[in-house]
Design a protein around this motif. Sequence first.
Motif, PDB file in Angstrom:
ATOM      1  N   PRO A 114       7.180 -35.755  20.467  1.00 19.54           N
ATOM      2  CA  PRO A 114       6.359 -34.452  20.241  1.00 19.54           C
ATOM      3  C   PRO A 114       6.121 -33.760  21.471  1.00 19.54           C
ATOM      4  CG  PRO A 114       5.500 -36.533  18.981  1.00 19.54           C
ATOM      5  CD  PRO A 114       6.571 -37.105  20.013  1.00 19.54           C
ATOM      6  N   ALA A 115       5.724 -34.445  22.679  1.00 15.94           N
ATOM      7  CA  ALA A 115       5.440 -33.569  23.725  1.00 15.94           C
ATOM      8  C   ALA A 115       6.528 -32.802  24.172  1.00 15.94           C
ATOM      9  CB  ALA A 115       4.867 -34.337  24.895  1.00 15.94           C
ATOM     10  N   ALA A 116       7.732 -33.314  24.111  1.00 17.67           N
ATOM     11  CA  ALA A 116       8.843 -32.477  24.592  1.00 17.67           C
ATOM     12  C   ALA A 116       9.257 -31.521  23.604  1.00 17.67           C
ATOM     13  CB  ALA A 116      10.032 -33.652  24.759  1.00 17.67           C
ATOM     14  N   THR A 117       8.918 -31.789  22.311  1.00 20.86           N
ATOM     15  CA  THR A 117       9.247 -30.650  21.008  1.00 20.86           C
ATOM     16  C   THR A 117       8.274 -29.403  21.459  1.00 20.86           C
ATOM     17  OG1 THR A 117       9.945 -32.270  19.537  1.00 20.86           O
ATOM     18  CG2 THR A 117       9.175 -30.209  18.819  1.00 20.86           C
ATOM     19  N   ILE A 118       6.958 -29.786  21.698  1.00 23.30           N
ATOM     20  CA  ILE A 118       6.125 -28.896  22.029  1.00 23.30           C
ATOM     21  C   ILE A 118       6.457 -27.857  23.384  1.00 23.30           C
ATOM     22  CG2 ILE A 118       3.724 -28.261  22.885  1.00 23.30           C
ATOM     23  CD1 ILE A 118       2.824 -30.497  20.946  1.00 23.30           C
ATOM     24  N   GLN A 119       6.865 -28.619  24.491  1.00 24.05           N
ATOM     25  CA  GLN A 119       7.418 -28.007  25.751  1.00 24.05           C
ATOM     26  C   GLN A 119       8.317 -27.099  25.289  1.00 24.05           C
ATOM     27  OE1 GLN A 119       8.336 -30.787  28.917  1.00 24.05           O
ATOM     28  NE2 GLN A 119       8.863 -29.052  30.161  1.00 24.05           N
ATOM     29  N   MET A 120       9.451 -27.613  24.632  1.00 25.77           N
ATOM     30  CA  MET A 120      10.535 -26.833  24.538  1.00 25.77           C
ATOM     31  C   MET A 120      10.412 -25.617  23.565  1.00 25.77           C
ATOM     32  SD  MET A 120      14.314 -28.346  22.503  1.00 25.77           S
ATOM     33  CE  MET A 120      14.451 -29.521  24.005  1.00 25.77           C
ATOM     34  N   ILE A 121       9.447 -25.830  22.430  1.00 24.89           N
ATOM     35  CA  ILE A 121       9.152 -24.590  21.727  1.00 24.89           C
ATOM     36  C   ILE A 121       8.375 -23.418  22.512  1.00 24.89           C
ATOM     37  CG2 ILE A 121       7.514 -23.810  19.706  1.00 24.89           C
ATOM     38  CD1 ILE A 121       8.209 -26.481  18.330  1.00 24.89           C
ATOM     39  N   LEU A 122       7.827 -24.000  23.520  1.00 29.03           N
ATOM     40  CA  LEU A 122       6.894 -22.805  24.361  1.00 29.03           C
ATOM     41  C   LEU A 122       7.837 -22.225  25.170  1.00 29.03           C
ATOM     42  CD1 LEU A 122       3.872 -24.956  25.500  1.00 29.03           C
ATOM     43  CD2 LEU A 122       3.866 -23.227  23.954  1.00 29.03           C
ATOM     44  N   GLU A 123       8.815 -22.841  25.612  1.00 31.46           N
ATOM     45  CA  GLU A 123      10.028 -22.417  26.716  1.00 31.46           C
ATOM     46  C   GLU A 123      10.760 -21.283  25.619  1.00 31.46           C
ATOM     47  OE1 GLU A 123      12.526 -25.674  27.845  1.00 31.46           O
ATOM     48  OE2 GLU A 123      10.736 -26.081  29.662  1.00 31.46           O
ATOM     49  N   MET A 124      10.994 -21.592  24.641  1.00 31.04           N
ATOM     50  CA  MET A 124      11.679 -20.536  23.669  1.00 31.04           C
ATOM     51  C   MET A 124      11.032 -19.487  23.337  1.00 31.04           C
ATOM     52  SD  MET A 124      14.049 -23.072  20.816  1.00 31.04           S
ATOM     53  CE  MET A 124      12.779 -23.910  20.425  1.00 31.04           C
ATOM     54  N   TYR A 125       9.497 -19.678  22.967  1.00 30.68           N
ATOM     55  CA  TYR A 125       8.515 -18.673  22.933  1.00 30.68           C
ATOM     56  C   TYR A 125       8.631 -17.755  24.033  1.00 30.68           C
ATOM     57  CZ  TYR A 125       4.298 -16.332  21.768  1.00 30.68           C
ATOM     58  OH  TYR A 125       3.137 -15.375  21.467  1.00 30.68           O
ATOM     59  N   ALA A 126       8.698 -18.284  25.277  1.00 32.59           N
ATOM     60  CA  ALA A 126       8.489 -17.489  26.403  1.00 32.59           C
ATOM     61  C   ALA A 126       9.672 -16.654  26.648  1.00 32.59           C
ATOM     62  CB  ALA A 126       8.149 -18.265  27.638  1.00 32.59           C
ATOM     63  N   ASP A 127      10.884 -17.293  26.326  1.00 36.34           N
ATOM     64  CA  ASP A 127      12.142 -16.533  26.353  1.00 36.34           C
ATOM     65  C   ASP A 127      12.243 -15.454  25.270  1.00 36.34           C
ATOM     66  OD1 ASP A 127      12.456 -17.846  28.593  1.00 36.34           O
ATOM     67  OD2 ASP A 127      13.859 -19.682  27.550  1.00 36.34           O
ATOM     68  N   SER A 128      11.603 -15.350  24.181  1.00 33.92           N
ATOM     69  CA  SER A 128      12.012 -14.765  23.202  1.00 33.92           C
ATOM     70  C   SER A 128      11.177 -13.501  23.119  1.00 33.92           C
ATOM     71  CB  SER A 128      11.768 -15.380  21.922  1.00 33.92           C
ATOM     72  OG  SER A 128      11.886 -14.394  20.636  1.00 33.92           O
ATOM     73  N   ALA A 129      11.778 -12.054  22.740  1.00 35.20           N
ATOM     74  CA  ALA A 129      11.340 -10.754  22.812  1.00 35.20           C
ATOM     75  C   ALA A 129      10.893 -10.466  21.452  1.00 35.20           C
ATOM     76  CB  ALA A 129      11.992  -9.743  23.778  1.00 35.20           C
ATOM     77  N   SER A 130      11.489 -11.193  20.469  1.00 34.27           N
ATOM     78  CA  SER A 130      11.492 -10.773  19.035  1.00 34.27           C
ATOM     79  C   SER A 130      10.081 -11.363  18.423  1.00 34.27           C
ATOM     80  CB  SER A 130      12.544 -11.383  18.318  1.00 34.27           C
ATOM     81  OG  SER A 130      12.412 -11.235  16.891  1.00 34.27           O
ATOM     82  N   GLU A 131       9.203 -10.521  18.022  1.00 36.43           N
ATOM     83  CA  GLU A 131       8.158 -10.682  17.248  1.00 36.43           C
ATOM     84  C   GLU A 131       8.203 -11.973  16.178  1.00 36.43           C
ATOM     85  OE1 GLU A 131       4.878 -10.684  18.081  1.00 36.43           O
ATOM     86  OE2 GLU A 131       5.523  -9.539  20.003  1.00 36.43           O
ATOM     87  N   PRO A 132       9.057 -11.437  15.296  1.00 36.96           N
ATOM     88  CA  PRO A 132       9.364 -12.704  14.076  1.00 36.96           C
ATOM     89  C   PRO A 132       9.825 -13.909  14.406  1.00 36.96           C
ATOM     90  CG  PRO A 132      10.461 -10.220  13.674  1.00 36.96           C
ATOM     91  CD  PRO A 132       9.843 -10.416  14.961  1.00 36.96           C
ATOM     92  N   ASP A 133      10.584 -13.828  15.781  1.00 32.65           N
ATOM     93  CA  ASP A 133      11.130 -15.398  16.199  1.00 32.65           C
ATOM     94  C   ASP A 133       9.903 -16.082  16.892  1.00 32.65           C
ATOM     95  OD1 ASP A 133      13.587 -14.929  15.501  1.00 32.65           O
ATOM     96  OD2 ASP A 133      14.323 -14.212  17.411  1.00 32.65           O
TER      97      ASP A 133
ATOM     98  N   SER B  35       6.641 -15.640  16.007  1.00 35.83           N
ATOM     99  CA  SER B  35       5.842 -15.915  14.801  1.00 35.83           C
ATOM    100  C   SER B  35       6.565 -17.272  14.428  1.00 35.83           C
ATOM    101  CB  SER B  35       5.869 -15.052  13.772  1.00 35.83           C
ATOM    102  OG  SER B  35       5.163 -15.517  12.627  1.00 35.83           O
ATOM    103  N   ASP B  36       7.795 -17.296  14.201  1.00 38.37           N
ATOM    104  CA  ASP B  36       8.365 -18.705  13.674  1.00 38.37           C
ATOM    105  C   ASP B  36       8.149 -19.898  14.846  1.00 38.37           C
ATOM    106  OD1 ASP B  36       9.369 -17.546  11.506  1.00 38.37           O
ATOM    107  OD2 ASP B  36      11.423 -17.181  12.435  1.00 38.37           O
ATOM    108  N   TYR B  37       8.265 -19.526  16.034  1.00 42.06           N
ATOM    109  CA  TYR B  37       7.974 -20.496  17.035  1.00 42.06           C
ATOM    110  C   TYR B  37       6.304 -20.946  17.203  1.00 42.06           C
ATOM    111  CZ  TYR B  37      12.497 -19.244  19.119  1.00 42.06           C
ATOM    112  OH  TYR B  37      13.832 -19.059  19.264  1.00 42.06           O
ATOM    113  N   LEU B  38       5.665 -19.823  16.714  1.00 44.30           N
ATOM    114  CA  LEU B  38       4.357 -20.429  16.849  1.00 44.30           C
ATOM    115  C   LEU B  38       3.980 -21.521  15.674  1.00 44.30           C
ATOM    116  CD1 LEU B  38       2.192 -17.137  17.601  1.00 44.30           C
ATOM    117  CD2 LEU B  38       2.316 -19.227  19.035  1.00 44.30           C
ATOM    118  N   ALA B  39       4.628 -21.155  14.446  1.00 42.06           N
ATOM    119  CA  ALA B  39       4.282 -21.824  13.071  1.00 42.06           C
ATOM    120  C   ALA B  39       5.168 -23.344  13.585  1.00 42.06           C
ATOM    121  CB  ALA B  39       5.205 -21.218  12.263  1.00 42.06           C
ATOM    122  N   MET B  40       6.116 -23.472  14.343  1.00 38.92           N
ATOM    123  CA  MET B  40       6.902 -24.658  14.778  1.00 38.92           C
ATOM    124  C   MET B  40       5.933 -25.353  15.652  1.00 38.92           C
ATOM    125  SD  MET B  40      10.755 -23.273  15.312  1.00 38.92           S
ATOM    126  CE  MET B  40      11.062 -24.552  16.427  1.00 38.92           C
ATOM    127  N   LEU B  41       5.372 -24.711  16.705  1.00 37.37           N
ATOM    128  CA  LEU B  41       4.276 -25.041  17.579  1.00 37.37           C
ATOM    129  C   LEU B  41       3.129 -25.874  16.966  1.00 37.37           C
ATOM    130  CD1 LEU B  41       3.635 -25.502  20.475  1.00 37.37           C
ATOM    131  CD2 LEU B  41       2.517 -23.529  20.397  1.00 37.37           C
TER     132      LEU B  41
END
Length: 910
Positions: free
Chosen positions: A710-729, A731-737
């Motif tokens: 779970p900790a690695a998953t949270i870290q990976m989602i945060l990285e994808m969130y930081a790399d994404s410029a799309s608000e819909p994406d 939003s999806d990453y925050l739901a996944m987080l």
Amino acid sequence: MNVIPVPKNEKSRLKALHDHQILDSLNEYEFDRITELASIICEVPISLVSLVDEHRQWFKSSVGLDTKETDRELAFCGYTIMDTSIFEVEDATKDERFKDNALVTGDPHIRFYAGYPVFDEQGYALGSLCVIDRKPRKLSAKQKRALEVLSQEISSLIAERKIKEELKDFQKLFEQSNDLVFIGGIDGYFKKVNPAFERVLGWSEEHLLNTSSFEFYHPDDVESTVKELQKLSGGGKTVNFLQRFKTASGEYKTIEWASIPELETGNIFGIGRDVSELTLKDQQLAASEGKLRAFFNNSQGLMCTHDLKGNFISLNTAGAETLGYTVDEIIKLSLFDVMPKDKHPLVNKYLDEIKQNGKVKGQMVTLHKDGSIRIWMYNNTLQTDPGSPPYVIGNGTDITERHYLEEKLKRTSQMLEQTNQVARVGGWEYNLVKKKVFWTSVTKEIHGMPPDYEPDIETSINFYKEGKSRDRIAEVIKRAMADGTPWNEELQIINNKGEEIWIRTLGNAEFENGNCVKLYGTFQDIDVYKYNEIALQGAVEAQARLNKALSKYIDLIREQDKTIEKIQEFKFLADSIPQIVWISNPDGSLDYYNQYWFDYSGMSLKDTMDYGWTPVLHPDDISKDFKPWTEMYVEGKHYEEEVRFKRISDGTYRWHLGIAVPMKDSKGNIIKWFGSFTDIDEYKRALDLENRISQFEDFNRIVAHNLRGPAATIQMILEMYADSASEPDRSDYLAMLKQASSTLIDTLNELMKVLEIRNNQNLPYDTCNFKSIVNSVEVMLKGQIIKKKAIIHTYFKIPSMAFPKMYLESIFYNMISNSLKYSRAAVPPVITIKSEFEDGKLILTFNDNGLGIDLKKHGENVFKLNNVFHNGHDSKGIGLFMTKTQIETFGGNIKIGSEPNVGTTFTITF
């Protein structure tokens, strides 16, 4: 033909014959030589050494006759064993006792017979040495004397043969003992040592026998050893002598010795036990002295100490209160003050006995302060501490109520026995295993037989009147043996006096493992009743109901005397061993216990024979021990089991390792079982502690490993969130987080539940649905699954299983996360999970298309701790080790199949 007479001591004679274990033995040259010599001296063609048992005469040795045995009813030797002198028949055709005998009218056509009885060392006539001719004749005085001398030689051979067999038993015990057993000299050299020396100390027998024992002693123990040898040379004994003995590895082990000298030969016989680990007990005993004192004062029984004049030194509170005194009051009194005056001679006798023997147990009567009587069972020991006067430790149990109840029961039993005599009700029993029939005295009276009559099943049935009665009893016996159907029949017998008598017979069957092993019931003379019934049916029916109700309370059991002589050397050696030693017969009947058993269990020999180990065996171990114990006797398997016995000295259950091995004859038949029980309680406690530590280490690994995902998953989602410029994406990453955070919290809660369960030492099984567990793991690893575009297929023929959920989830997590971690670059992982049932077992398989492992190179190390087979994957080498440990902890196993750059398959079987 006349009935062959039976000796008055027949029962004891047969027991003595069977105790020699000579029947059906192989030919022996010493016997054959004497038989041949008898034939030559008496100038006859046939000479025999005949042993007479219940139903036959069996020939230990023969000249001129091919058969090995004949029926006892044909045996001339049956007359020979009735006297102590020669029995001679000059012409059997003219002797009323033998003229119609089948051995006279047919082969071997006996005409002349002369036999001299063969006695054992106790004076029982076991059989005879006889000579036979096919023509009439008479022995000369010299030939008769020669036959007498040769029969005495046969007696000597039988006695020597028994001693040799007993020595074999002793040698078996000597070789298999776990204790150090030796014969040595006053000069400090060993003369003989058992194999335990090499097992415990590491030295070979040759080295020990050729090296002075002083070479092995710790330098600080030499002086005390010299003093012990001096005491032994003067005839004294060594008991509980502690000595540090060097091992082959250079370490020292503490040995507790018990030795005794033989002044005539200068030999020393001794037994030693490795008590290195037990020295720790001395420290524990000192630490627990306060606890023991509290136990003494708060014990519910009577515990006291007194001097050798009977004056009380100490007494616990409960004991003083039972006698009606305070502790301060009773300390000023003696045994004479609390016992009736007419019992004072018994007090003096008790004090003399405990001075002489050091231990006394029995029953005593005391006076309460108010004058009432109290009855006690006591077990007292003389204590001799260096530097202080000797005193007695007493332990008593108040049995006043039990005593009066037993007296009442005794009177009731006497009344019942008298009632049986009046009502003419007897009992019977038929043991199908031993082929033995037992009748009570009333049953024998009804049949018109003497008190010493020994019935058998065939003659018992033949007493029933031929026709309806005999056919009916045979039918009900057959049915009872087949399905346990009881019977209650009114039939006719013809007693030994030729009188027809109506009887009522009741019978029941007893089964073991589906086989009928015993029939038992009652036997009542209803002759008067039956004839009155014809005239007055109604009145007699009421009497019948009364008799039937009375018969339900009759339970007469024959006690068999199974006293077995033991040679003195074996008894001393076995009684000196500080562990439980026993010997049993092939049928499971135990016929010997060493003294340590009685001291440890507090049971008498009678109690042990009647109840076995059940009174001191832990209740949880009784059913567990039944299977290996039964397999030992039924299948001849070696017995090895860990059980708990209650120690009488403190009432605690202690773990013992039980081992039993068979002794076999030359044909491979088991003739004895030799067994022992060794105290392993301290070892078991240490092992339990080690297991608990291992479980908590395992739990720590699960915590560390399960939180990484779970900790690695949270870290990976945060990285994808930081790399994404799309608000819909985003939003999806925050739901996944949020979902990954929720999973992490759920994992922590589950881990806390497991921790709580571990602290309560109770790990329950859950009904685990495989699909739900896969879904849970997918949530924990969702970031990796999305990143690597992984596909997970499931085929669950078996949808669920009973298993601790946290452990099974950890196993699935490790299998799936490994497949994701070790996937091939640019190849989306495909993971297939299956469940099925095969050959009575549940099988789980996890298959992937990843990097794989070179099993030729790494096969032996796949499941070992801290082993990593692929670099650059953030591996710590504990996942597969932990998974294997978890699977095997709950009775399963795991196997691997793998090929580099093709994939890996894990197969888990429960």
